[in-house]
Design a protein around this motif. Structure first.
Motif, PDB file in Angstrom:
ATOM      1  N   LEU A   1      -4.250   5.123  -9.408  1.00 49.26           N
ATOM      2  CA  LEU A   1      -2.956   5.784  -9.257  1.00 49.26           C
ATOM      3  C   LEU A   1      -2.245   5.998 -10.592  1.00 49.26           C
ATOM      4  N   ARG A   2      -2.607   5.206 -11.595  1.00 50.58           N
ATOM      5  CA  ARG A   2      -1.922   5.290 -12.880  1.00 50.58           C
ATOM      6  C   ARG A   2      -2.202   6.623 -13.581  1.00 50.58           C
ATOM      7  N   SER A   3      -3.257   7.313 -13.189  1.00 53.50           N
ATOM      8  CA  SER A   3      -3.559   8.618 -13.794  1.00 53.50           C
ATOM      9  C   SER A   3      -3.489   9.737 -12.749  1.00 53.50           C
ATOM     10  N   ALA A   4      -2.741   9.486 -11.679  1.00 55.41           N
ATOM     11  CA  ALA A   4      -2.648  10.454 -10.577  1.00 55.41           C
ATOM     12  C   ALA A   4      -1.283  11.120 -10.531  1.00 55.41           C
ATOM     13  N   LEU A   5      -1.233  12.287  -9.900  1.00 57.43           N
ATOM     14  CA  LEU A   5       0.014  12.945  -9.541  1.00 57.43           C
ATOM     15  C   LEU A   5       0.340  12.498  -8.116  1.00 57.43           C
ATOM     16  N   ILE A   6       1.560  12.062  -7.870  1.00 50.35           N
ATOM     17  CA  ILE A   6       1.942  11.487  -6.572  1.00 50.35           C
ATOM     18  C   ILE A   6       3.028  12.353  -5.939  1.00 50.35           C
ATOM     19  N   ALA A   7       2.927  12.520  -4.606  1.00 48.28           N
ATOM     20  CA  ALA A   7       3.903  13.327  -3.854  1.00 48.28           C
ATOM     21  C   ALA A   7       3.988  14.739  -4.429  1.00 48.28           C
ATOM     22  N   THR A   8       2.870  15.283  -4.825  1.00 47.73           N
ATOM     23  CA  THR A   8       2.834  16.601  -5.456  1.00 47.73           C
ATOM     24  C   THR A   8       3.280  17.680  -4.476  1.00 47.73           C
ATOM     25  N   HIS A   9       4.185  18.527  -4.906  1.00 46.18           N
ATOM     26  CA  HIS A   9       4.610  19.657  -4.085  1.00 46.18           C
ATOM     27  C   HIS A   9       5.036  20.794  -4.993  1.00 46.18           C
ATOM     28  N   THR A  10       5.154  21.974  -4.406  1.00 46.75           N
ATOM     29  CA  THR A  10       5.382  23.194  -5.172  1.00 46.75           C
ATOM     30  C   THR A  10       6.570  23.954  -4.609  1.00 46.75           C
ATOM     31  N   LEU A  11       7.465  24.369  -5.499  1.00 45.68           N
ATOM     32  CA  LEU A  11       8.575  25.238  -5.137  1.00 45.68           C
ATOM     33  C   LEU A  11       8.298  26.619  -5.736  1.00 45.68           C
ATOM     34  N   ILE A  12       8.480  27.667  -4.938  1.00 45.08           N
ATOM     35  CA  ILE A  12       8.189  29.020  -5.409  1.00 45.08           C
ATOM     36  C   ILE A  12       9.373  29.924  -5.088  1.00 45.08           C
ATOM     37  N   GLY A  13       9.814  30.640  -6.082  1.00 46.85           N
ATOM     38  CA  GLY A  13      10.859  31.639  -5.914  1.00 46.85           C
ATOM     39  C   GLY A  13      10.462  32.880  -6.688  1.00 46.85           C
ATOM     40  N   GLY A  14      11.398  33.748  -6.898  1.00 45.78           N
ATOM     41  CA  GLY A  14      11.063  34.938  -7.664  1.00 45.78           C
ATOM     42  C   GLY A  14      12.181  35.943  -7.680  1.00 45.78           C
TER      43      GLY A  14
ATOM     44  N   VAL B   1       0.882  -1.169   0.000  1.00 46.49           N
ATOM     45  CA  VAL B   1       0.000   0.000   0.000  1.00 46.49           C
ATOM     46  C   VAL B   1       0.915   1.212   0.000  1.00 46.49           C
ATOM     47  N   ARG B   2       1.093   1.807  -1.161  1.00 44.68           N
ATOM     48  CA  ARG B   2       2.127   2.824  -1.320  1.00 44.68           C
ATOM     49  C   ARG B   2       1.538   4.185  -1.674  1.00 44.68           C
ATOM     50  N   TRP B   3       2.402   5.181  -1.587  1.00 45.22           N
ATOM     51  CA  TRP B   3       2.087   6.530  -2.035  1.00 45.22           C
ATOM     52  C   TRP B   3       0.876   7.115  -1.306  1.00 45.22           C
ATOM     53  N   GLN B   4       1.164   7.630  -0.117  1.00 48.09           N
ATOM     54  CA  GLN B   4       0.105   8.132   0.755  1.00 48.09           C
ATOM     55  C   GLN B   4       0.100   9.655   0.882  1.00 48.09           C
ATOM     56  N   PHE B   5       1.070  10.341   0.274  1.00 46.58           N
ATOM     57  CA  PHE B   5       1.177  11.781   0.472  1.00 46.58           C
ATOM     58  C   PHE B   5       1.073  12.529  -0.865  1.00 46.58           C
ATOM     59  N   GLY B   6       0.313  13.615  -0.860  1.00 44.50           N
ATOM     60  CA  GLY B   6       0.249  14.481  -2.026  1.00 44.50           C
ATOM     61  C   GLY B   6      -0.279  13.812  -3.270  1.00 44.50           C
ATOM     62  N   VAL B   7      -1.234  12.896  -3.128  1.00 42.37           N
ATOM     63  CA  VAL B   7      -1.766  12.165  -4.280  1.00 42.37           C
ATOM     64  C   VAL B   7      -2.999  12.905  -4.820  1.00 42.37           C
ATOM     65  N   LEU B   8      -2.927  13.310  -6.087  1.00 40.30           N
ATOM     66  CA  LEU B   8      -4.036  13.990  -6.747  1.00 40.30           C
ATOM     67  C   LEU B   8      -4.623  13.067  -7.798  1.00 40.30           C
ATOM     68  N   PHE B   9      -5.790  12.493  -7.498  1.00 40.27           N
ATOM     69  CA  PHE B   9      -6.487  11.582  -8.398  1.00 40.27           C
ATOM     70  C   PHE B   9      -7.419  12.359  -9.326  1.00 40.27           C
ATOM     71  N   PRO B  10      -7.930  11.717 -10.377  1.00 39.28           N
ATOM     72  CA  PRO B  10      -9.026  12.326 -11.134  1.00 39.28           C
ATOM     73  C   PRO B  10     -10.197  12.622 -10.197  1.00 39.28           C
ATOM     74  N   ARG B  11     -10.827  13.747 -10.392  1.00 41.45           N
ATOM     75  CA  ARG B  11     -11.852  14.183  -9.452  1.00 41.45           C
ATOM     76  C   ARG B  11     -13.012  13.211  -9.355  1.00 41.45           C
ATOM     77  N   ASP B  12     -13.466  12.663 -10.488  1.00 37.66           N
ATOM     78  CA  ASP B  12     -14.624  11.775 -10.423  1.00 37.66           C
ATOM     79  C   ASP B  12     -14.331  10.498  -9.650  1.00 37.66           C
ATOM     80  N   TRP B  13     -13.058  10.094  -9.580  1.00 35.12           N
ATOM     81  CA  TRP B  13     -12.719   8.896  -8.798  1.00 35.12           C
ATOM     82  C   TRP B  13     -12.679   9.217  -7.307  1.00 35.12           C
ATOM     83  N   VAL B  14     -11.976  10.291  -6.932  1.00 39.48           N
ATOM     84  CA  VAL B  14     -11.775  10.557  -5.511  1.00 39.48           C
ATOM     85  C   VAL B  14     -13.052  11.071  -4.844  1.00 39.48           C
ATOM     86  N   GLU B  15     -13.984  11.649  -5.633  1.00 36.29           N
ATOM     87  CA  GLU B  15     -15.217  12.154  -5.041  1.00 36.29           C
ATOM     88  C   GLU B  15     -16.416  11.266  -5.361  1.00 36.29           C
ATOM     89  N   ALA B  16     -16.142  10.012  -5.672  1.00 34.61           N
ATOM     90  CA  ALA B  16     -17.243   9.096  -5.975  1.00 34.61           C
ATOM     91  C   ALA B  16     -18.177   8.928  -4.785  1.00 34.61           C
TER      92      ALA B  16
END
Length: 520
Positions: A232-245, A58-73
């Motif tokens: 998970l095959r159509s998800a973003l996993i461990a999603t994070h954002t770096l911001i500079g400027g 059971v892997r990938w538990q952080f920052g997982v962005l699934f297709p909306r229709d799947w995660v909000e079923a």
């Protein structure tokens, strides 16, 4: 024109003839490299790094962005400040100071993993769970992941106007690796990931803006209610954002300057937690100006809760994919794997093989550094007079101490067993879990003195249904005296026993508001 990087390859997206912003911020983001990679691969593969281990099924538990229709079923997702819950989007809001009006730009980098199905096939191209070639190498069918990143640079003035939306997905693909002597092949499949990131800004004052980065999975789930592993095959996993400027500085949302505490609390972060990046010495000053506490040139918005300026310990020789890991213990445990267990781990994933190689060849001096390090030294106290209490290791050192009856003065009020208090964890140096208890009421169970001469009060929460059980077997929350606010005894008219209400809402009233310092 906006610079865009996908999967490590630079490209460009035309945006109507706008001048390319400065590139100075590109190198700044690289300072987050080791910390950002630790976030990217958090939980990717856990000790003992074998496919057969239950924790690696059971892997990938952080920052997982699934297709909306799947995660909000089964209903809408419930926002939170970190990304241990599945979602279809991730939203970062932060404050930035404008240091060069009219010439400021923002650089945003979205990073995530794309799953890759590694399927082993025999010589007849039939899928198999494992295959041993003539040279003794074992090949296992297992899911891998490919790192992806997309970057956009936009002038701040444009973000204050229309904002910018860019695609951040990844294409489908397949790679074939023949095995020696025609024994079979390894086929790696990747499904398409559809996603986009929208960056906008809102001006709060002449030199202060609120920046928002919202990353969303825009794909659709496969037909039918598929299992999580398939989605998970159509998800973003461990999603994070770096911001500079360039020409901007970011404000700490954990410990903002007093005059920015209210707008910091109003920032709404969902499924992510933004903190200042780099080292404390990097932040707060531009072009030789004096250091400005609570500011920095980098922001890391991660699906796990981190402090400002998170750092990988310099003694750590490499990632073990386990948050807050204790390198020495995990290294020792890995050394003790049997030869058969190590063979399976090496066949499971190349990153597992790299960990084993590093552990098996680790020089003694590198291993010794894992035992611990002194980061700072406090002044040595003068020797106590002979009449004072003996040192903690000497007989009689605890004579006269009684945790259940001792008291300590807090704001002129003696606190001891049975006293009621409100919890006010320190913003700086507090345990992350303690921050969730801010404002709650509790009862003091005992007063403890540690070997360094510090005092801690053990408390149980008023609204904890297991408080009596915790008292029975001695499991408490511990706070320093300066983290407690004395209260009147329970039942008095001026102090009800219920938990304190949340801070007055600023712009939002959801439970996803970013913690910030309370005004003293």
């Amino acid at each position: 024109m906006t610079g865009l990087v996908e999967g490590g390859r630079a490209s460009a997206a035309t945006t109507g003839g706008a001048q390319q912003p400065p590139e100075r911020s590109r190198g700044v983001l690289e300072r987050l490299g080791s910390v950002a990679d630790a976030v990217l691969y958090e939980g990717y593969l856990l000790y003992p790094y074998r496919r057969s281990s239950a924790k690696n099924r059971v892997r990938w538990q952080f920052g997982v962005l699934f297709p909306r229709d799947w995660v909000e079923a089964d209903g809408p997702v419930v926002p939170g400040v970190s990304g241990s819950a599945d979602s279809w989007y991730q939203q970062t809001e932060c404050l930035l100071r404008v240091r060069r009006p009219g010439d400021a730009s923002v650089r945003v980098r979205i990073r995530y993993l794309q799953t890759q199905r590694k399927q082993v096939e025999d010589s007849g191209r039939h899928p198999v769970a494992s295959l041993r070639t003539d040279d003794g190498t074992v090949h296992l069918t297992f899911d891998e992941a490919v790192p992806r990143e997309c970057e956009v640079v936009v002038p701040l003035d444009q973000l204050l106007g229309t904002g910018r939306t860019v695609p951040v997905g990844a294409e489908a693909g397949m790679d074939v690796e023949p095995l020696p002597a025609g024994a079979g092949r390894v086929v790696r499949h990747r499904d398409e990931v559809r996603a986009e990131a929208t960056v906008t800004a809102e001006r709060l004052t002449d030199d202060l803006c609120r920046l928002r980065v919202r990353t969303a999975n825009t794909g659709t789930a496969p037909e039918g209610r598929v299992a999580r592993d398939e989605a998970l095959r159509s998800a973003l996993i461990a999603t994070h954002t770096l911001i500079g400027g360039d020409g901007v500085e970011f404000v700490s949302l954990i410990d903002p300057p007093a005059d920015l505490a209210a707008p910091a609390r109003a920032c709404r972060n969902e499924f992510t937690f933004p903190v200042l990046g780099g080292t404390a010495e990097d932040g707060g000053a531009e072009d030789g100006a004096a250091e400005d506490p609570g500011h920095g040139h980098l922001l890391l918005s991660a699906p796990i809760i981190l402090p400002d300026h998170p750092q990988v310990a310099p003694e750590s020789p490499g990632d073990l994919h386990d948050a807050a890991e204790i390198d020495e213990i995990l290294t020792l445990r890995t050394m003790l794997l049997t030869d058969e267990e190590k063979r399976e781990a090496r066949a499971t994933d190349p990153r597992a093989a790299a960990i084993l190689d590093r552990v098996d060849t680790m020089p003694q001096e590198v291993f010794e550094r894992l035992h611990g390090a002194v980061r700072s030294l406090a002044p040595v106290a003068a020797p106590a007079p002979a009449a004072e209490r003996p040192a903690w290791w000497q007989e009689g050192a605890d004579d006269g101490l009684s945790p259940t009856t001792d008291t300590v003065l807090v704001d002129g009020v003696p606190l001891g067993g049975g006293s009621r208090v409100r919890l006010r964890p320190r913003v700086r140096g507090a345990d992350a879990q303690d921050m969730f208890l801010a404002g709650r009421t509790a009862e003091v169970a005992a007063v403890f003195h540690d070997v360094d001469g510090s005092v801690h009060l053990a408390v149980t929460l008023d609204d904890d249904p297991a408080a009596e059980l915790h008292t029975w077997y001695g499991r408490f929350h511990y706070f320093r005296p300066d983290e407690l606010e004395p209260l009147a005894p329970a039942g008095t008219p001026d102090e009800p026993s219920a938990p304190a209400p949340a801070a007055a809402p600023a712009r939002y009233t959801t439970d996803s508001e970013t913690p910030a310092a309370e005004a003293d």
